[in-house]
Design an enzyme around this catalytic site. Sequence first.
Site, PDB file in Angstrom:
ATOM      1  N   HIS A  68      26.706  18.260  24.379  1.00 25.45           N
ATOM      2  CA  HIS A  68      26.752  18.988  23.044  1.00 25.45           C
ATOM      3  C   HIS A  68      27.864  18.469  22.217  1.00 25.45           C
ATOM      4  O   HIS A  68      28.254  19.289  21.535  1.00 25.45           O
ATOM      5  CB  HIS A  68      26.824  20.476  23.491  1.00 25.45           C
ATOM      6  N   ASP A  80      27.012  19.849  28.558  1.00 26.20           N
ATOM      7  CA  ASP A  80      27.416  20.699  27.576  1.00 26.20           C
ATOM      8  C   ASP A  80      28.516  20.064  26.996  1.00 26.20           C
ATOM      9  O   ASP A  80      28.500  18.781  26.378  1.00 26.20           O
ATOM     10  CB  ASP A  80      27.934  21.780  28.582  1.00 26.20           C
TER      11      ASP A  80
END
Length: 455
Positions: free
Chosen positions: A260, A235
């Site tokens: 991410h 993430d």
Amino acid sequence: MLSIKLITLLAPLTVLGAYTPQSRSSDLVVRDNGQTCTVQSGGSNSTDDSPSFRDAAKQCANGGTLVFKQGVDYYFNTPVNATLNNVNIQLNGNIHLPQNITYVQGIVNGSTGGNVWWINLTGDHLNFTGSTNLSTGWIYGHGQQWWDANPKNGSGIASRPHLWRFNVTNSYLKNIKIRKPIAWVTTLNGNNIDVQNVFVDAATTPNGGFPFNTDGFDVAAKNVKISDFAIYNGDDAVTINNGGENVTVTNGLIAGPGCHGTSIGSLGQAQGVYQTVRNIWFDNIKVHGCVYGSRIKTYLGGQGIVQNVTFSNYDVSNTTFPIYLTQNYFNQGSSQTQNGAGVQDGGNYGGRVDNSSVIIENITYKNWKGDINTYHPGDGSCVTSPCWYDVPGSDGTQAIVIGCSNSTTCKDFRFQNIQVIPQSYAQTQINCTNLDSASNPNLGLVCTNGTLITK
């Protein structure tokens, strides 16, 4: 180990412009009353060491030193909360979270609001120092079994705890090593916090489950410096949330299996709540095997402002969307906030009212180099069709994807020296919507879908 640098913290910014932080010295030294409290260990995971920590924390809560013994394993089978002022914590041993999923879920489900930080520390002048010895001083989340238990097309099993939260002032964390966190790792609240030398290993085993929501840092604090870190996760590596202000993030390596990138937001999920992020500087970041290099994400119909953000000196490799911004954020993990893939496909907003936008202004991207993941884009987190990160028309050549809601919601953007190319050596492309020249007089590129043209 990563090098330890002298602490510098931000001074508030009073004028607009490309945000570069102004440093100020800050002596974050606790007032030591000479008392040392050693946390005792029961020696196995059948004994809960959390009460021992609570006892030591109570005894040394004001001006003392808490010590986890060298090379000793501690088993925190229940969450711990402590308020500590002028306290040093020395993590020379290892902290383990429980390995029984059902047991932990029961604790999370029994909490108010369903959110649990397994370690929750508050206070002023709280200094947490880990060991520089690589064989000890670790925090073990035992998250692999949680990732492997995720059902097919699931985005993380229910009732997962956060690892830890620091709601502190005038404090620092350094030499932190974390392995296999279950989900959200470090939450920062408060003011005047310095973080140095952090390693987070949330990489799954070969053919293992995807480590959903293993955010490295969630920052909602003011006057923060995070430096010298490596984060392998699934993430955001570092995300700045509502209330984040005067934050520098420097000298970092972030990598897959599905990272991410460095992020602002998401902001605007609750349509009636005004949210803010101001004065943020990301610098000298290496990105490898990630979906994004940097990302700004706000919800359709949200309210608030993102102001004065710089992303500088990024070295990206094998990254699907190096520079990405959307004002129509799509959250695949929650049907309540599902709002479609955004402006790029004409909108499919799942009932959210398009009556406002989070304003994004004074944003600078400069000195980017590297390559785009052309041949195997994305990661293992896609559980929808089309995938949540799908950008209609993308083909592995887009270095920049910008989706603003309209011509006035994105203002004073600047792009300087962007040299990111596809792995196929095709021409670099851009997918760009509503970076209007009137609102962005120094844009530095042409905002149109097609070949990236710089001015």
